[in-house]
Design an enzyme around this catalytic site. Structure first.
Site, PDB file in Angstrom:
ATOM      1  N   ARG A  81       0.831  -1.207   0.000  1.00  0.00           N
ATOM      2  CA  ARG A  81       0.000   0.000   0.000  1.00  0.00           C
ATOM      3  C   ARG A  81       0.864   1.256   0.000  1.00  0.00           C
ATOM      4  O   ARG A  81       0.542   2.241  -0.669  1.00  0.00           O
ATOM      5  CB  ARG A  81      -0.946  -0.010   1.208  1.00  0.00           C
ATOM      6  CG  ARG A  81      -1.985   1.099   1.153  1.00  0.00           C
ATOM      7  CD  ARG A  81      -3.077   0.901   2.181  1.00  0.00           C
ATOM      8  NE  ARG A  81      -2.545   0.962   3.539  1.00  0.00           N
ATOM      9  CZ  ARG A  81      -3.251   0.640   4.619  1.00  0.00           C
ATOM     10  NH1 ARG A  81      -4.516   0.234   4.518  1.00  0.00           N
ATOM     11  NH2 ARG A  81      -2.707   0.715   5.823  1.00  0.00           N
ATOM     12  N   LYS A 184      -2.713   6.670   1.274  1.00  0.00           N
ATOM     13  CA  LYS A 184      -2.640   6.985   2.711  1.00  0.00           C
ATOM     14  C   LYS A 184      -1.739   8.201   2.907  1.00  0.00           C
ATOM     15  O   LYS A 184      -0.560   8.075   3.207  1.00  0.00           O
ATOM     16  CB  LYS A 184      -2.141   5.767   3.495  1.00  0.00           C
ATOM     17  CG  LYS A 184      -2.645   5.763   4.935  1.00  0.00           C
ATOM     18  CD  LYS A 184      -2.453   4.410   5.585  1.00  0.00           C
ATOM     19  CE  LYS A 184      -2.839   4.440   7.046  1.00  0.00           C
ATOM     20  NZ  LYS A 184      -4.294   4.429   7.271  1.00  0.00           N
ATOM     21  N   GLU A 220     -16.668   6.076   3.914  1.00  0.00           N
ATOM     22  CA  GLU A 220     -15.741   5.813   5.016  1.00  0.00           C
ATOM     23  C   GLU A 220     -16.374   6.232   6.334  1.00  0.00           C
ATOM     24  O   GLU A 220     -17.269   7.079   6.368  1.00  0.00           O
ATOM     25  CB  GLU A 220     -14.444   6.620   4.832  1.00  0.00           C
ATOM     26  CG  GLU A 220     -13.527   6.079   3.747  1.00  0.00           C
ATOM     27  CD  GLU A 220     -12.347   5.288   4.281  1.00  0.00           C
ATOM     28  OE1 GLU A 220     -12.393   4.799   5.416  1.00  0.00           O
ATOM     29  OE2 GLU A 220     -11.376   5.161   3.525  1.00  0.00           O
TER      30      GLU A 220
HETATM   31  C1  PLP Z   1      -5.357   3.602   7.444  1.00  0.00           C
HETATM   32  C2  PLP Z   1      -6.781   3.890   7.094  1.00  0.00           C
HETATM   33  C3  PLP Z   1      -7.794   2.923   7.212  1.00  0.00           C
HETATM   34  C4  PLP Z   1      -7.568   1.575   7.839  1.00  0.00           C
HETATM   35  O1  PLP Z   1      -6.643   0.774   7.177  1.00  0.00           O
HETATM   36  P1  PLP Z   1      -5.987  -0.464   7.913  1.00  0.00           P
HETATM   37  O2  PLP Z   1      -5.033  -1.014   6.924  1.00  0.00           O
HETATM   38  O3  PLP Z   1      -7.065  -1.424   8.229  1.00  0.00           O
HETATM   39  O4  PLP Z   1      -5.340   0.058   9.143  1.00  0.00           O
HETATM   40  C5  PLP Z   1      -9.072   3.235   6.781  1.00  0.00           C
HETATM   41  N1  PLP Z   1      -9.371   4.452   6.284  1.00  0.00           N
HETATM   42  C6  PLP Z   1      -8.422   5.422   6.170  1.00  0.00           C
HETATM   43  C7  PLP Z   1      -8.798   6.750   5.622  1.00  0.00           C
HETATM   44  C8  PLP Z   1      -7.109   5.161   6.567  1.00  0.00           C
HETATM   45  O5  PLP Z   1      -6.187   6.124   6.451  1.00  0.00           O
END
Ligand code: PLP
Length: 340
Positions: A81, A184, A220
């Site tokens: 990722r 991210k 989300e």
């Molecule tokens: C990091 C994140 C998540 C959760 O991802 P995981 O890999 O399960 O920790 C979900 N939504 C957003 C916006 C994120 O930044």
């Protein structure tokens, strides 16, 4: 060495540990990388990460098992990722090998701070990739820092899983339709601080973001992914290019299908169509699962299972995943990486 930490009462706060990993990218390549005791980053005032948000991060945990060993949960997924995010922001990729090796080094060097089994606490790892160097024009950096630091964090729900309520945001979006929602990056978070603050001020845990094109579908839950359970034994989660692909969510999806015999569906979740769900939750590394008691949409509070108690399917999903992460339940092939 024993460290003086009240493991049972840890929250989610920065804790300066003895060691972190740092690697520099210069002249088109990453250096070897090393552990350092210096917890301060040294970078140019003109660094693109500071001005134009050319930065990315990850979040993952190291778990202490019953036999005292330490393990990581799907770190290859975090590496992949971060590579996807790097591509989106024109940053150099960190190889999966370097990423996992760095994570292991940081855990090993701070081993005394990996919380004991049974406390629910874990060692949280924060990988960070930032554009540095003297570039004030709007263009990608030519130098980068990749670092991973760590801190012990407490179990999110100390007294057991507790549902909370969320409110649908119609005034704010988290991401643009073809923007950086799936990456991210800190910029997505900066924009979510205000809606999050407003939701909390009126008694909700956070906002539910709708799809930024039609504002009719759930995307989300704050900074976590959404899932719903139906009476027909379905696990349903939104599919959209502006959602951050949660590793927790895809792990739950696999558990739901392969271990709980559920039908799993990635698709549209109209906010006007919540009646079909008997349970709902938000998922991410920090809390694993936050059960959703109810969702406030306009004048209506839609309650799923209960505002007070977690539903049985959510609980089974949670127990299975946490059992795998702490080594109590056998993991699917490749999910666990031991730190030796
Ligand atoms: C990091 C994140 C998540 C959760 O991802 P995981 O890999 O399960 O920790 C979900 N939504 C957003 C916006 C994120 O930044």
């Amino acid at each position: 060495m024993t460290v003086n930490i009240d493991w049972e009462n840890l929250g989610f706060e920065y804790h300066k540990l003895p060691f972190r990993y740092i690697s520099y990218y210069k002249d088109g390549k990453w250096d070897q990388g090393q552990l350092t005791e210096d917890a301060t980053l040294h970078l140019s005032e003109a660094a693109p990460s500071l001005h134009y948000g050319q930065q990315a991060f990850e979040g993952m945990k190291a778990y202490r098992t019953k036999d005292g060993s330490i393990q990581l949960f799907r770190p290859d997924r975090n590496a992949a990722r971060l590579q996807d995010t790097a591509d989106r922001l024109l940053m150099p990729q960190v190889s999966t090998e370097q990423f996992i090796d760095a994570a292991k080094q940081v855990v090993k060097a701070n081993e005394d701070y990996v919380p004991p089994y049974g406390t629910g606490a874990t060692l949280y790892l924060r990988p960070l990739l930032i554009g540095v160097g003297d570039i004030i024009g709007v263009k990608p950096a030519d130098e980068y820092i990749f670092t991973i630091f760590a801190m012990p964090v407490g179990a999110y729900f100390r007294g057991g899983l507790k549902p909370t309520n969320f409110i649908v945001s119609e005034a704010y979006d988290r991401a643009a339709p073809h923007g950086t929602g799936a990456a991210k990056v800190g910029g997505n978070y900066a924009g979510s601080l205000l809606p999050g603050k407003k939701a909390k001020a009126i008694g909700y845990s956070d906002v539910i973001y709708l799809d930024p094109t039609t504002h009719t579908k759930i995307e989300e839950v704050g900074a976590a992914n959404f899932f719903g359970i139906t009476a027909n034994n379905e696990f349903i989660t939104p599919l959209s290019p502006s959602i951050l692909p949660s590793i927790t969510k895809y792990s739950l999806l696999e558990i739901a299908e392969k271990r709980l015999g559920m039908t799993v569906i990635e698709g549209d979740i109209p906010v006007a169509d919540l009646d079909k769900f008997t349970e709902a939750g938000a998922c991410g590394t920090a809390a694993v699962i936050s059960p959703i008691g109810g969702i406030q949409y306009r004048d209506n509070l839609h309650v799923f299972y209960s505002e007070k108690e977690v539903g049985p399917v959510t609980r089974r999903l949670y127990d299975e995943l946490v059992g795998i992460q702490f080594g109590d339940i056998e993991a699917p092939e490749g999910w666990i990486v031991k730190v030796e």
